[in-house]
Design a protein around this motif. Sequence first.
Motif, short mmCIF file in Angstrom:
data_model
loop_
_atom_site.label_atom_id
_atom_site.label_comp_id
_atom_site.label_asym_id
_atom_site.label_seq_id
_atom_site.Cartn_x
_atom_site.Cartn_y
_atom_site.Cartn_z
N ASP A 64 32.73 -23.84 16.97
CA ASP A 64 33.25 -22.96 15.92
C ASP A 64 34.76 -22.81 16.10
N TRP A 65 35.16 -22.78 17.37
CA TRP A 65 36.57 -22.74 17.75
C TRP A 65 36.82 -23.86 18.75
N SER A 67 42.35 -13.20 10.44
CA SER A 67 41.02 -13.79 10.39
C SER A 67 40.80 -14.71 9.20
N GLN A 108 29.56 -17.26 18.24
CA GLN A 108 30.36 -18.47 18.08
C GLN A 108 30.47 -19.26 19.39
N HIS A 123 34.15 -7.35 24.73
CA HIS A 123 33.30 -7.49 23.54
C HIS A 123 31.92 -8.02 23.93
N ILE A 165 39.49 -11.95 16.75
CA ILE A 165 39.21 -12.92 15.69
C ILE A 165 37.87 -13.65 15.88
N LEU A 166 37.36 -13.68 17.11
CA LEU A 166 36.09 -14.35 17.38
C LEU A 166 34.94 -13.52 16.82
N ARG A 167 33.88 -14.23 16.40
CA ARG A 167 32.73 -13.56 15.80
C ARG A 167 31.46 -13.82 16.59
N ALA A 168 30.49 -12.98 16.42
CA ALA A 168 29.26 -13.02 17.22
C ALA A 168 28.59 -14.39 17.16
N LEU A 207 29.11 -14.72 22.93
CA LEU A 207 29.80 -15.98 22.66
C LEU A 207 29.35 -17.06 23.63
N LEU A 216 29.35 -9.64 21.39
CA LEU A 216 29.58 -10.87 20.62
C LEU A 216 28.68 -12.03 21.06
#
Length: 226
Positions: free
Chosen positions: A78-79, A210, A7, A44, A2-5, A49, A47
């Motif tokens: 972001d999170w 998402s 973030q 990942h 669910i995490l995006r680049a 992060l 990403l």
Amino acid sequence: MILRAGQRIVFMGDSITDCGRRDVAAPYGNGYVSLVRAFVTARHPDLDLHWVNRGVSGDTVRHLAARWERDAVGEHPDWLSVMIGINDIWRRYRGPEAEAVPIDEYERTLRALLTRAVEATGCRLILGDPYLIEPDRAEPQRADADRYAAVVAALAVEFGAVHVPTQAAVDRALAVSPPGKWADDRVHPNLPGHALLADAFLAALDAAPSAPRPRAAADDVTGSRG
């Protein structure tokens, strides 16, 4: 995932989150936060992060409220991951009792903090249950932990948050092993205990949809990144 680049993921909590992040294990600590970061990065690497640990040993929701603007809102997540509650409960049994946080105050305070963060930053939330590494659900402190965890589960629904059922993860391990395998004091995990928590966080992130937005986030929040 669910995490995006790109973030930014900020973790708030007590000693279970802190884990030496302010001294010997800076900046991520040597607990579940570090493990989650390591495994997400390994799986990942594209990403890129940004991870921030803002756990402080001994904290209750009252302490979180005192530093929320600086350590949560001010980090522009972001999170935002929050796992808090064991000290709110534990103080009733270990003292000082005046520092124990009644469940109604716990719920009221945590809801207000989450609302503030979402409205100010547009962040999405990850909420971890407080837990006790104790198989007897009738034991008073364990029963309290379950009650406070139910508050967190309900708030996760209310805010459209990713919910991490840490007590359920602990219970699965306790079904086949003694508490001492995971922690010496039923609260502070050893490394395998932190791996249990990290595994629960990773599973929740992998399973989460998402699309949902937090209940408290308005579409026109300034600076919202979703």
